[in-house]
Each structure stands twice: as C-alpha cells, then as structure tokens.
Motif scaffolding. Structure first.
Motif, mmCIF file in Angstrom:
data_model
loop_
_atom_site.group_PDB
_atom_site.id
_atom_site.type_symbol
_atom_site.label_atom_id
_atom_site.label_comp_id
_atom_site.label_asym_id
_atom_site.label_seq_id
_atom_site.Cartn_x
_atom_site.Cartn_y
_atom_site.Cartn_z
ATOM 1 N N ALA A 1 0.997 -1.228 -0.068
ATOM 2 C CA ALA A 1 0.013 -0.005 0.100
ATOM 3 C C ALA A 1 1.087 1.190 -0.187
ATOM 4 O O ALA A 1 0.538 2.290 -0.616
ATOM 5 C CB ALA A 1 -0.963 -0.185 1.283
ATOM 6 N N LEU A 2 1.908 1.180 0.748
ATOM 7 C CA LEU A 2 2.922 2.445 0.884
ATOM 8 C C LEU A 2 3.452 2.627 -0.544
ATOM 9 O O LEU A 2 3.494 3.757 -1.009
ATOM 10 C CB LEU A 2 3.772 2.226 1.765
ATOM 11 N N VAL A 3 3.906 1.878 -1.151
ATOM 12 C CA VAL A 3 4.327 1.881 -2.546
ATOM 13 C C VAL A 3 3.336 2.365 -3.658
ATOM 14 O O VAL A 3 3.607 3.369 -4.312
ATOM 15 C CB VAL A 3 5.030 0.428 -3.210
ATOM 16 N N LEU A 4 2.090 1.830 -3.461
ATOM 17 C CA LEU A 4 1.265 2.268 -4.271
ATOM 18 C C LEU A 4 0.598 3.829 -3.962
ATOM 19 O O LEU A 4 0.674 4.320 -4.998
ATOM 20 C CB LEU A 4 -0.031 1.460 -4.171
ATOM 21 N N VAL A 5 0.476 4.219 -2.591
ATOM 22 C CA VAL A 5 0.190 5.459 -2.656
ATOM 23 C C VAL A 5 1.164 6.468 -2.799
ATOM 24 O O VAL A 5 0.913 7.554 -3.404
ATOM 25 C CB VAL A 5 -0.447 5.751 -0.924
ATOM 26 N N LEU A 6 2.466 6.315 -2.618
ATOM 27 C CA LEU A 6 3.607 7.114 -3.027
ATOM 28 C C LEU A 6 3.598 7.337 -4.489
ATOM 29 O O LEU A 6 3.743 8.435 -5.050
ATOM 30 C CB LEU A 6 4.744 6.745 -2.494
ATOM 31 N N ILE B 1 11.923 0.191 9.926
ATOM 32 C CA ILE B 1 12.965 0.312 9.061
ATOM 33 C C ILE B 1 12.716 0.222 7.659
ATOM 34 O O ILE B 1 13.150 1.157 6.715
ATOM 35 C CB ILE B 1 14.391 -0.261 9.651
ATOM 36 N N LEU B 2 12.275 -0.735 7.128
ATOM 37 C CA LEU B 2 11.795 -1.294 5.959
ATOM 38 C C LEU B 2 10.957 -0.009 5.534
ATOM 39 O O LEU B 2 11.302 0.263 4.254
ATOM 40 C CB LEU B 2 11.369 -2.561 5.810
ATOM 41 N N PHE B 3 9.756 0.128 5.930
ATOM 42 C CA PHE B 3 8.830 1.087 5.467
ATOM 43 C C PHE B 3 9.666 2.533 5.443
ATOM 44 O O PHE B 3 9.247 3.163 4.321
ATOM 45 C CB PHE B 3 7.823 1.614 6.649
ATOM 46 N N ALA B 4 10.481 3.044 6.309
ATOM 47 C CA ALA B 4 11.258 4.151 6.154
ATOM 48 C C ALA B 4 12.147 4.146 4.916
ATOM 49 O O ALA B 4 12.160 5.033 3.858
ATOM 50 C CB ALA B 4 12.038 4.534 7.389
#
Length: 178
Positions: free
Chosen positions: A121-126, A168-171
């Motif tokens: 979801a983070l990759v998609l929203v960015l 850390i992975l999210f960041a």
C-alpha cells in the motif's frame, strides 16, 4: 498539462511481461525445491511439494498483478493505504500477541499481519501521489511533506508493536521512492 496515453490491451500487457525475470524467479524457486527435496532424503514430502506449489501460486499471482492495468492500481492506492493504516491502528487495540509482540489481527480465523499489506500500500500510494503532482513540484518542501507524512504514519505505528525491522523497511522503502 499531462497527455493521456492509450492504455495497452490485455494482449499487449501479456506481451510486455518480462519473461527473463519470470524465468529467473522460476529458476530460483526450482533451486529451493531441489534443496528441500535433497534435505528430505530424495522425497517431495514433506517440504518440496508444498514449496513448489507455493512458488507456482506466487509466480502466477505476480504475473497476474503485472497484467492488471495501472489505472486499477492507482484507483486502489488511497483506499488500500487507508485500509492498511486502519488495520495498523487496530493492532494495539484488538491485535493478537505472539512471541512478545502484538503484530497480528485475527479476522474470521485468519491471522493477518497489517504491516505486510502496508508494504504494498505504501508503494502504491506514493506512486499515486507522484503521478498526481507536476514534475516541477517533486522537490518542493511543501510537496515533500505529504509523502514524508505518508511514510511516518506506518513507521510510528509499526514501532509501537514493536517491530523495528519492518519500521526501518517502511522508512527505507518510502524514502527510496521519495
């Protein structure tokens, strides 16, 4: 402002799948199957057959995802991010504790780790965000604040679980996209 391009047909999308990448993944999976086969003394049971089935399912899923039009992924970006964020918020409230950490939600008998959904979801929203703004704004501080907030929320929620590795992975993932 931005020109719209013709969306590729399903046949064109199938033709654009990177066959070399699919072959490389299949070879890596076969090495894993072979290793598990050898570890079981030359038997597919108990590990190699299940690993092969999971690899085949995973590879089919990846190819299937590659065939989904980009507009569909972009339409799912914000709702997917918000759903994953809500699930991360729910973890401390209704999450299941295992091995000293509260990281899972139990939904209809299925254990779900919201941080795994947030990775996608983070990759998609960015990606969606950067597709919406004009290229000249990409490095403007005001326009950088939004993606930094989109990254900081899951990082903070994941640190509360505690799951430093995933935070850390999210960041790293988010800042790499920024």
């Amino acid at each position: 402002m931005f020109q719209r391009h013709r969306e590729p047909t399903a046949l064109e999308r199938i033709g654009s799948v990177n066959i070399a990448a699919v072959a490389l993944i299949a070879m890596l999976c076969s090495v894993g199957v072979g290793t598990l086969y050898a570890a079981a003394g030359g038997s597919l049971d108990p590990w190699a057959a299940r690993h092969a089935a999971r690899c085949a399912l995973g590879l089919a899923l990846v190819v299937g995802c590659a065939l989904v039009p980009v507009r569909v992924w972009m339409a799912l970006a914000v709702p997917g991010y918000l759903a994953a964020l809500a699930a991360l918020i729910a973890v401390p409230l209704i999450g299941v504790e295992a091995m000293g950490a509260r990281r899972w939600l139990n939904i209809w008998g299925l254990s779900l780790q919201p941080s795994e959904i947030m990775k996608v979801a983070l990759v998609l929203v960015l990606s969606w965000y950067y597709a919406q703004i004009a290229p000249r704004h990409v490095s403007t501080p005001l326009y950088v604040a939004v993606p930094l907030l989109l990254i900081a929320l899951p990082v903070a929620l994941t640190l509360r679980q505690p799951d430093l590795g995933t935070a850390i992975l999210f960041a790293g993932l988010g800042l790499g996209i920024v």
